[in-house]
Design an enzyme around this catalytic site. Structure first.
Site, PDB file in Angstrom:
ATOM      1  N   LYS A   1      -1.556 -17.010 -39.136  1.00  0.00           N
ATOM      2  CA  LYS A   1      -0.929 -16.304 -40.155  1.00  0.00           C
ATOM      3  C   LYS A   1      -2.038 -15.629 -41.150  1.00  0.00           C
ATOM      4  O   LYS A   1      -3.354 -16.098 -40.851  1.00  0.00           O
ATOM      5  CB  LYS A   1      -0.102 -17.092 -41.080  1.00  0.00           C
ATOM      6  CG  LYS A   1       1.238 -17.479 -40.494  1.00  0.00           C
ATOM      7  CD  LYS A   1       2.197 -18.345 -41.199  1.00  0.00           C
ATOM      8  CE  LYS A   1       3.488 -18.341 -40.837  1.00  0.00           C
ATOM      9  NZ  LYS A   1       4.494 -19.149 -41.239  1.00  0.00           N
TER      10      LYS A   1
ATOM     11  N   ARG B   1       4.436 -25.836 -35.903  1.00  0.00           N
ATOM     12  CA  ARG B   1       4.802 -24.563 -35.044  1.00  0.00           C
ATOM     13  C   ARG B   1       3.638 -23.779 -34.752  1.00  0.00           C
ATOM     14  O   ARG B   1       3.090 -23.235 -35.832  1.00  0.00           O
ATOM     15  CB  ARG B   1       5.857 -23.935 -36.142  1.00  0.00           C
ATOM     16  CG  ARG B   1       6.764 -22.833 -35.435  1.00  0.00           C
ATOM     17  CD  ARG B   1       7.528 -21.994 -36.606  1.00  0.00           C
ATOM     18  NE  ARG B   1       8.383 -20.984 -35.929  1.00  0.00           N
ATOM     19  CZ  ARG B   1       7.724 -19.669 -35.935  1.00  0.00           C
ATOM     20  NH1 ARG B   1       6.409 -19.613 -36.380  1.00  0.00           N
ATOM     21  NH2 ARG B   1       8.232 -18.673 -35.329  1.00  0.00           N
TER      22      ARG B   1
END
Ligand code: HH2
Length: 266
Positions: free
Chosen positions: A200, A244
């Protein structure tokens, strides 16, 4: 801690958009992640990156259903990453066992089908969520919101409820860091905690800052492995039940190494 591998059947996901748009490519990728040790495969057909274009329901179904069906037939534990109740319902009918919903609104589908449910925190929606996120106390607000959603889901009959603070979903770097630093507040709720930091933007920012002089360039998503692993291990040590990730093999190896040391310390 379990490892959930990400399979985005989308043209526009922030790190792997377009690579697995075709069902055969998505399936091959998912099977590779299973071979690398993924405990779950999270299949998504609509990007939730900031300013992503919404996807019509029929198109999302066309993307995800063949992949979910084939993986479920292999016996793989499949999670469906969607904001649409029809997509969640169809995916569970095709064999998915978990509904992963960044809007935290799809508990009724999980309750009706017996699937597990992940309540994710998001401020606003993907179109605008990164414009100006604000909190008075991000950790307390996210925790209280997730506990309320999880309690409602349990009361509605969902058999297994997970919570996820939604790293990057309507949060500044500082908000994301506060949530990671205080993951214990989420773990203490007693609900299993899922964390998604993989590749991210916050990791790109941190990597650039970490260069000598603090003026490095921001690495592209596929070059954020070190930050992804470091934050996954951080989450593991804080008691998260699942991460995840895009890079399953490396994440699984890091997880296993930590478990070996932890077992020795016990
Ligand atoms: N992050 C993304 C998507 N789904 N689900 C949960 N539970 N937690 C997360 O942190 C999370 C999530 C965003 O990542 P990705 O799927 O790689 O990108 P995109 O939304 O662009 O498809």
């Amino acid at each position: 801690m379990q490892v959930m591998g990400v399979v985005n059947v989308t043209p526009d996901s922030f790190s792997d958009g377009g690579r697995y748009l075709d069902a055969a490519a998505a399936l091959a990728h998912a099977r590779r992640l299973v071979a690398e040790g993924a405990d779950w495969i999270d299949v998504g057909g609509e990007s939730t990156r900031p300013r992503a274009e919404p996807v019509p329901e029929a198109e999302e179904l066309r993307r995800v259903l063949p992949v979910v069906e084939a993986l479920a037939a292999d016996g793989v534990a499949v999670s469906i990453d969607t904001r649409k109740s029809e997509v969640a319902g169809a995916a569970v009918a095709a064999g998915a066992r978990m509904v992963n919903d960044v809007t935290a609104r799809l508990a009724p589908v999980a309750a009706a089908t017996g699937a597990a449910f992940v309540a994710v925190h998001m401020q606003g929606d993907p179109a605008t969520m990164q414009d100006e996120p604000r909190y008075d106390d991000v950790v307390a607000e996210v925790r209280d919101y997730l506990v309320a959603r999880a309690e409602a889901a349990t009361a509605a009959g969902v058999p297994e409820v997970w919570i996820d603070p939604g790293i990057g979903f309507g949060k500044t770097l500082d908000h994301n860091l506060a949530l990671l630093a205080h993951l214990d507040a989420l773990v203490a709720t007693g609900y299993p905690v899922l964390i998604g930091t993989s590749r991210k933007a916050m990791l790109g920012t941190l990597a650039a800052r970490a260069e000598p002089g603090g003026a490095g360039s921001v690495p592209p998503p596929a070059d954020r492995l070190e930050g992804s692993l470091a934050t996954a291990v951080w989450a593991q040590l804080a008691g998260a039940a699942m991460v995840r990730v895009h890079d399953v093999a490396a994440s699984r190896r890091a997880r296993d190494a930590v478990e070996v040391v932890a077992a020795r310390a016990a």
